[in-house]
Design an enzyme around this catalytic site. Sequence first.
Site, PDB file in Angstrom:
ATOM      1  N   ASP A   1       0.841  -1.201   0.000  1.00 36.69           N
ATOM      2  CA  ASP A   1       0.000   0.000   0.000  1.00 36.69           C
ATOM      3  C   ASP A   1       0.870   1.244   0.000  1.00 36.69           C
ATOM      4  O   ASP A   1       1.142   1.797  -1.046  1.00 36.69           O
ATOM      5  CB  ASP A   1      -1.071  -0.016   1.091  1.00 36.69           C
ATOM      6  CG  ASP A   1      -0.592  -0.497   2.440  1.00 36.69           C
ATOM      7  OD1 ASP A   1       0.568  -0.313   2.787  1.00 36.69           O
ATOM      8  OD2 ASP A   1      -1.421  -1.070   3.165  1.00 36.69           O
TER       9      ASP A   1
ATOM     10  N   LYS B   1      -2.381  -2.265  -3.716  1.00 37.71           N
ATOM     11  CA  LYS B   1      -3.513  -1.333  -3.680  1.00 37.71           C
ATOM     12  C   LYS B   1      -3.342  -0.277  -4.758  1.00 37.71           C
ATOM     13  O   LYS B   1      -2.248   0.218  -4.994  1.00 37.71           O
ATOM     14  CB  LYS B   1      -3.621  -0.664  -2.315  1.00 37.71           C
ATOM     15  CG  LYS B   1      -4.242  -1.542  -1.271  1.00 37.71           C
ATOM     16  CD  LYS B   1      -4.593  -0.736  -0.044  1.00 37.71           C
ATOM     17  CE  LYS B   1      -5.266  -1.610   0.995  1.00 37.71           C
ATOM     18  NZ  LYS B   1      -5.627  -0.816   2.178  1.00 37.71           N
TER      19      LYS B   1
ATOM     20  N   PHE C   1      -9.941  -2.140   2.782  1.00 39.69           N
ATOM     21  CA  PHE C   1      -9.324  -2.918   3.852  1.00 39.69           C
ATOM     22  C   PHE C   1      -9.685  -4.367   3.575  1.00 39.69           C
ATOM     23  O   PHE C   1     -10.856  -4.716   3.511  1.00 39.69           O
ATOM     24  CB  PHE C   1      -9.843  -2.481   5.226  1.00 39.69           C
ATOM     25  CG  PHE C   1      -9.084  -3.127   6.334  1.00 39.69           C
ATOM     26  CD1 PHE C   1      -7.925  -2.551   6.812  1.00 39.69           C
ATOM     27  CD2 PHE C   1      -9.493  -4.335   6.862  1.00 39.69           C
ATOM     28  CE1 PHE C   1      -7.178  -3.164   7.818  1.00 39.69           C
ATOM     29  CE2 PHE C   1      -8.767  -4.957   7.867  1.00 39.69           C
ATOM     30  CZ  PHE C   1      -7.613  -4.368   8.340  1.00 39.69           C
ATOM     31  N   VAL C   2      -8.664  -5.218   3.366  1.00 38.18           N
ATOM     32  CA  VAL C   2      -8.919  -6.605   2.966  1.00 38.18           C
ATOM     33  C   VAL C   2      -8.372  -7.579   3.994  1.00 38.18           C
ATOM     34  O   VAL C   2      -7.428  -7.281   4.726  1.00 38.18           O
ATOM     35  CB  VAL C   2      -8.318  -6.911   1.576  1.00 38.18           C
ATOM     36  CG1 VAL C   2      -9.070  -6.165   0.494  1.00 38.18           C
ATOM     37  CG2 VAL C   2      -6.838  -6.580   1.526  1.00 38.18           C
TER      38      VAL C   2
ATOM     39  N   ASP D   1      -5.151  -9.893   8.016  1.00 31.85           N
ATOM     40  CA  ASP D   1      -6.020  -9.940   9.182  1.00 31.85           C
ATOM     41  C   ASP D   1      -6.675  -8.606   9.514  1.00 31.85           C
ATOM     42  O   ASP D   1      -6.289  -7.557   9.017  1.00 31.85           O
ATOM     43  CB  ASP D   1      -5.210 -10.387  10.401  1.00 31.85           C
ATOM     44  CG  ASP D   1      -4.284  -9.294  10.910  1.00 31.85           C
ATOM     45  OD1 ASP D   1      -4.388  -8.936  12.094  1.00 31.85           O
ATOM     46  OD2 ASP D   1      -3.452  -8.793  10.128  1.00 31.85           O
TER      47      ASP D   1
ATOM     48  N   ARG E   1      -7.381 -14.457   9.151  1.00 31.21           N
ATOM     49  CA  ARG E   1      -6.215 -14.928   8.391  1.00 31.21           C
ATOM     50  C   ARG E   1      -6.467 -16.269   7.699  1.00 31.21           C
ATOM     51  O   ARG E   1      -5.897 -16.558   6.661  1.00 31.21           O
ATOM     52  CB  ARG E   1      -4.998 -15.093   9.314  1.00 31.21           C
ATOM     53  CG  ARG E   1      -4.389 -13.802   9.794  1.00 31.21           C
ATOM     54  CD  ARG E   1      -3.047 -14.085  10.485  1.00 31.21           C
ATOM     55  NE  ARG E   1      -2.599 -12.970  11.289  1.00 31.21           N
ATOM     56  CZ  ARG E   1      -1.904 -11.936  10.825  1.00 31.21           C
ATOM     57  NH1 ARG E   1      -1.607 -11.879   9.553  1.00 31.21           N
ATOM     58  NH2 ARG E   1      -1.526 -10.965  11.637  1.00 31.21           N
TER      59      ARG E   1
END
Length: 175
Positions: A97, A125, A146-147, A153, A159
Amino acid sequence: MKSVKVLIPQQEIENRVKELAREIASQVEGELLVIALLKGAFVFTADLVRHLSLPLQVDFIRAKSYRGAERGELSVVAGPELPVEGKTVLLVDDIFDSGKTLETVAEKLKEMGASKVLTCVLLEKELGRDTDFRPDFVGFKVPDYFVVGYGLDLNETYRQLPYIATVEGEEDGQI
């Protein structure tokens, strides 16, 4: 646990990991030292090395930039244990990111004497960055969400999911 929305299905990840392994193997001669950035890259790295058709060793490194909720200076807090001097290293991370972690750790490995450092990320990203540094190998480009899943996690949960997902209410990165 909150509900999740699948962004990248398991089969698509499996197929891309195999392709990445072929791409990496085509650019490496001799032995490779694969170093996974903990904790997020452990699942991706495990699958990736099973498909790399070249001699390799695996090690881990842990970097930390947060002290509680405050972002601070990035430091390597553990690893690698294997010597990197004179070796071709593949540094594997879960997500690219800001780029600061991957760039800093790659530089650290060069300072430790690695002859070549290649970088591989599962996700990149799609956003502006303060650095010109880019990974050598990218699994998927994803929106600035947000993945979670496949090693990534949210507060140490999710996870174990075999796919990449967004968490309901967290899609825009707000936690």
